[in-house]
Enzyme design. Sequence first.
Site, PDB file in Angstrom:
ATOM      1  N   HIS A 132       0.818  -1.206   0.000  1.00 56.86           N
ATOM      2  CA  HIS A 132       0.000   0.000   0.000  1.00 56.86           C
ATOM      3  C   HIS A 132       0.857   1.264   0.000  1.00 56.86           C
ATOM      4  O   HIS A 132       0.353   2.370  -0.171  1.00 56.86           O
ATOM      5  CB  HIS A 132      -0.920  -0.024   1.235  1.00 56.86           C
ATOM      6  CG  HIS A 132      -2.000   0.995   1.224  1.00 56.86           C
ATOM      7  ND1 HIS A 132      -2.041   2.045   2.118  1.00 56.86           N
ATOM      8  CD2 HIS A 132      -3.095   1.142   0.435  1.00 56.86           C
ATOM      9  CE1 HIS A 132      -3.111   2.790   1.887  1.00 56.86           C
ATOM     10  NE2 HIS A 132      -3.772   2.268   0.864  1.00 56.86           N
ATOM     11  N   ARG A 146     -11.178  11.307   9.266  1.00 59.18           N
ATOM     12  CA  ARG A 146     -12.231  11.541   8.281  1.00 59.18           C
ATOM     13  C   ARG A 146     -13.354  10.517   8.373  1.00 59.18           C
ATOM     14  O   ARG A 146     -14.531  10.849   8.350  1.00 59.18           O
ATOM     15  CB  ARG A 146     -11.643  11.508   6.869  1.00 59.18           C
ATOM     16  CG  ARG A 146     -12.665  11.834   5.782  1.00 59.18           C
ATOM     17  CD  ARG A 146     -12.190  11.356   4.420  1.00 59.18           C
ATOM     18  NE  ARG A 146     -12.341   9.927   4.246  1.00 59.18           N
ATOM     19  CZ  ARG A 146     -11.496   9.154   3.575  1.00 59.18           C
ATOM     20  NH1 ARG A 146     -10.413   9.665   3.041  1.00 59.18           N
ATOM     21  NH2 ARG A 146     -11.719   7.861   3.449  1.00 59.18           N
TER      22      ARG A 146
END
Length: 700
Positions: free
Chosen positions: A450, A579
Amino acid sequence: MTRKPPPTAALATPDLAAPELYLSRELAALEFNFRVLAMAHDPAVPLLERLRYLSIVANNLDEFFEVRVAMLKHHHMYGSAAPGPDGIPSGELLARIRARVLDLVGEQYATWRGELGPQLEAEGIRFLTRDRWSERQRRWLQGYFEHEVLPVLSPLGLDPAHPFPRILNKTLNIAVVLKGRDAFGHEGHMALVRAPRSLPRIIRIPPEVDGGGDDFVFLAELLQAFVDLMFPGFKVVGSYQFRVTRNSELMVEEAEVENLARALSEELAGRGYARPVRLEIADDCPKAITRMLVNNFELEEADVYRCDGPVNIIRAGLVYDWVDRPDLKFPRFTPRQPPAIGPGRCMFEAIGQRDVLLHHPYESFGAVVELLRQASADPDVLAIKQTLYRAGEDTPLVDLLVEAARNGKDVTVVIELRARFDEEANIRLATRLQEVGVQVVYGVVGYKTHAKMMLIVRREGGALRRYAHLSTGNYHQANSRVYTDIGLMTAQPEITEDLHKVFQQLSGLGPVIHLRRLLQSPFTLYKSVMAKIERETAHAQAGKPARIVAKLNALNEAHVIQALYRASQAGVEIDLIVRGACTLRPGLPGVSERIRVRSIVGRFLEHSRVYWFYNDGDSELYCGSADWMERNLMRRIEVAFPILDPALAARVFEETLANGLADNTQAWLLGGDGRYVRATPGEQPPHNAQQTLLERLCGA
């Protein structure tokens, strides 16, 4: 003599592993979508942008069922669903998810019917149902149906010779109730119409048809309006939209396959027909038809969600790009070029003199493209190494990697084939690169790669020098215009040497490596984050100022949360900008009184991850690709990189952390009960973090 109190750690404290101290990961993820849906309600947001937010919620909900609910149901079915840190049994959690999804779906369609539809119509943008077509529009739509739609349909009557067909994941379908007999004397009862994916889900009526402007019709509406033309000789008693969502997790046992790309390709072929997890049906669908669909998909009534509007409402967002109405969209802006990189300047010269910081989307992703463009053509560049997780099919970076390989550079690309929902695109990308001689590797078995990183090796004056680009976001040009991310271009030997070792490990299956500056999961990132939290805890216990500020997409790793709880108990002031899903409960007496959590939902998707530790005045700031989640810290290849230049570190702190903490218009504040309340300016001047950066960096 006054006796000193015992250290905080020695005081009696609650059990920090107690389930009541944690929110559910799945329910927290759902709450994020309510915050996105609030943008669709917000009259301060341009109207077409509000429509786009509605579509985003629908898309997020699809993925939530395809992944989170699918896996939860799978484990629940086979009795392997151990409760998470929140302690909620899987059966109860599924029931609570359903209740919250019903709330979300109800609010979603109420927003569509009661707000967006009428307001769009007032602006001349109409989604017309068949009862509102003019005669000229009906004639045109019937002609369109007969010439463009009907020839590709294969309506299917259901009887013993025509069993219930396979229904592809997330496709539009119509269940039709019939009365009458066919040419062979068989009585018709039920039929299905499957809409092929080749058909557009939204039809735009030409303005000249009825002198109108922007008139649109959902494909489902068209199919239902002319369903009788598909079954001549029968009376159509009723027609009802439905859509099934299936498990989209791939179950490739990587350790047992010889070729991951081939195994994934075979698995992808069947993903569209995996086990169903949700059935969306029209609100007016009779119980008998619903029961038939539920039985055929082997679902339960609890898996059914009735839609008071189009079942594929996600498609409404398509018109955003079709309607030329700048007044109904966010104002355009031009990302600035980083001051350190002037037009025509040699990128290697600029980066070699000083680190270059990129803050997307306010600063142009073109700087990254230009770096690779110069590297691909520079005769002194010997090698290029890069990771690609989600790159997009139209990225110029792939063309430049191809060009570099053709120019004789040694190019190595680590492609993560298992990037969810990008698997097919990444397989095609890998094939294209391999065809021109690029060395393509698929990362490490059992660990998704990632990390976002690029390394360039260049010969300069008889010696080799390395240049690096590290980022919190993907090498995806389209995303760089709507995601907030931090990128760093550097030639600092300590960082580039670390990066060289990481690439060697990925391509050569090397041993655990010692890194001087970078933090890498699954090896040092988790340990380092824990150690830095504990260091702040020790400073607070010693009576020193202590503070942690972190910006993340999600937070759910239980041990990190426990460390944050201990830090709060010791007196560390902690601000978290998360978030999406956050399972930590802030503000709990005796546990998390000094922890504050906020979420910012605005024009851009907040995507950068930044960790800052006060460290007794010698602060440290890291950016990276990893959230503080179990998968990122334990089961992925991730890299967090320090911002060593004090001026750049101060800039990152100010633009991402301090700026986000000051937001009182787009921020949502999390309470200990798991509920979010939108921040308001109160007596303070309004502060919109994203708009502030648009004005400061782009002059917008």
